[in-house]
Design an enzyme around this catalytic site. Structure first.
Site, PDB file in Angstrom:
ATOM      1  N   GLN A  71       0.581  -1.249   0.041  1.00 56.54           N
ATOM      2  CA  GLN A  71      -0.019   0.126   0.011  1.00 56.54           C
ATOM      3  C   GLN A  71       0.783   1.100   0.033  1.00 56.54           C
ATOM      4  O   GLN A  71       0.859   1.950  -1.186  1.00 56.54           O
ATOM      5  CB  GLN A  71      -1.097   0.080   1.274  1.00 56.54           C
ATOM      6  CG  GLN A  71      -1.918   1.244   1.105  1.00 56.54           C
ATOM      7  CD  GLN A  71      -3.098   0.731   2.042  1.00 56.54           C
ATOM      8  OE1 GLN A  71      -3.392  -0.219   2.720  1.00 56.54           O
ATOM      9  NE2 GLN A  71      -3.911   1.955   2.312  1.00 56.54           N
ATOM     10  N   ASP A  72       1.502   1.601   1.101  1.00 56.96           N
ATOM     11  CA  ASP A  72       2.464   2.761   1.076  1.00 56.96           C
ATOM     12  C   ASP A  72       3.676   2.445   2.092  1.00 56.96           C
ATOM     13  O   ASP A  72       3.646   1.240   2.696  1.00 56.96           O
ATOM     14  CB  ASP A  72       1.596   3.843   1.611  1.00 56.96           C
ATOM     15  CG  ASP A  72       1.169   3.987   3.076  1.00 56.96           C
ATOM     16  OD1 ASP A  72       1.143   2.813   3.632  1.00 56.96           O
ATOM     17  OD2 ASP A  72       0.974   5.086   3.578  1.00 56.96           O
ATOM     18  N   PRO A  73       4.541   3.143   1.871  1.00 54.01           N
ATOM     19  CA  PRO A  73       5.930   2.774   2.553  1.00 54.01           C
ATOM     20  C   PRO A  73       5.744   2.844   4.092  1.00 54.01           C
ATOM     21  O   PRO A  73       4.938   3.524   4.742  1.00 54.01           O
ATOM     22  CB  PRO A  73       6.969   3.914   2.082  1.00 54.01           C
ATOM     23  CG  PRO A  73       6.312   4.716   0.795  1.00 54.01           C
ATOM     24  CD  PRO A  73       4.640   4.575   1.086  1.00 54.01           C
ATOM     25  N   GLY A 141      -0.149   6.706   5.412  1.00 53.63           N
ATOM     26  CA  GLY A 141      -1.242   7.170   4.309  1.00 53.63           C
ATOM     27  C   GLY A 141      -1.179   8.560   4.193  1.00 53.63           C
ATOM     28  O   GLY A 141      -2.024   9.202   3.554  1.00 53.63           O
TER      29      GLY A 141
END
Length: 230
Positions: A71-73, A141
């Site tokens: 999804q995101d880092p 996020g």
């Protein structure tokens, strides 16, 4: 300044060619402006700028055999390295990655690695893509509205359109939503729960590592050596 213009974008040549139209679209200018504005505000951003496109740089387009989507880092210090689920050597293993290792051991009998650096997988053709390529420290996020997903969706669509026989590993609802971008008549889609502890034990038993290699073998391709070098 890593995203000043197309000529200065530090991305592997085959990906740069495949995605060249994306770099000229207004939304990419918006990503650039949002990123640079966040950086100039003094916020600490992850991964470090030279690693923003690490997934692309370690796995050239023409070498992609499999895709793992994140999804995101990671948003804690020293963790994010531009590959989904991966952390540099010397950094404590995140809970989700520990569960990935548990499934790898259950599936193929490979003992958990002592480190979390998945670069070896990427160099063998496993495209380890986060849908969102940057994040602010401590704020999961936080860059989800920058427009990164338009860019990474374009990358997934390009793989689906221009290649065949890629194995897509979609873990969790967020990744599963990307299946609409993938032509299942040309590629294999493997789905399961996310390896996060929040998903309970539903990730375990998916057998995705052995299944990926079985598919690659049938296609006459070299299997992935999932055992990580120390």
């Amino acid at each position: 300044m890593i995203m000043a213009d197309l000529e200065r974008i530090k991305i592997e040549p085959s990906w740069k060619e495949v995605l060249k139209e994306e770099f000229t679209k207004p939304y990419f200018d918006s990503i650039r402006e949002s990123y640079l504005q966040a950086k100039s505000s003094g916020a600490i951003l992850y991964p470090p700028a030279p690693l923003l496109f690490n997934a692309f740089n370690l796995t050239p387009f023409d070498q992609v055999k499999a895709v793992i989507l994140g999804q995101d880092p990671y948003h804690a210090p020293h963790q994010a390295m531009g590959l989904c689920f991966s952390v540099p050597k010397g950094v404590a293993l995140p809970a989700s990655l520990r569960n990935v290792y548990k499934e790898l051991e259950r599936d193929l009998g490979i003992p958990p690695a002592k480190h979390g650096d998945l670069t070896s997988w990427a160099k063998q053709g496993v495209f380890m893509l986060n849908a969102i390529l940057s994040v602010e420290q401590g704020k999961a996020g936080s860059h989800q509205k920058f427009g990164w997903q338009t860019f990474t969706d374009a990358a997934i669509s390009a793989l689906s359109r221009k290649k065949k026989g890629v194995v897509f590993l979609l873990w969790g609802n967020f990744a599963r939503e990307k299946r609409v971008l993938i032509d299942s008549t040309k590629h294999t889609i493997l789905e399961s729960a996310h390896p996060s502890p929040l998903a309970g034990n539903r990730y375990f038993g998916n057998g995705h590592f052995s299944k990926t290699n079985e598919i690659l073998k049938v296609q006459g391709e070299r299997e992935i050596l999932w055992r990580l070098p120390e």
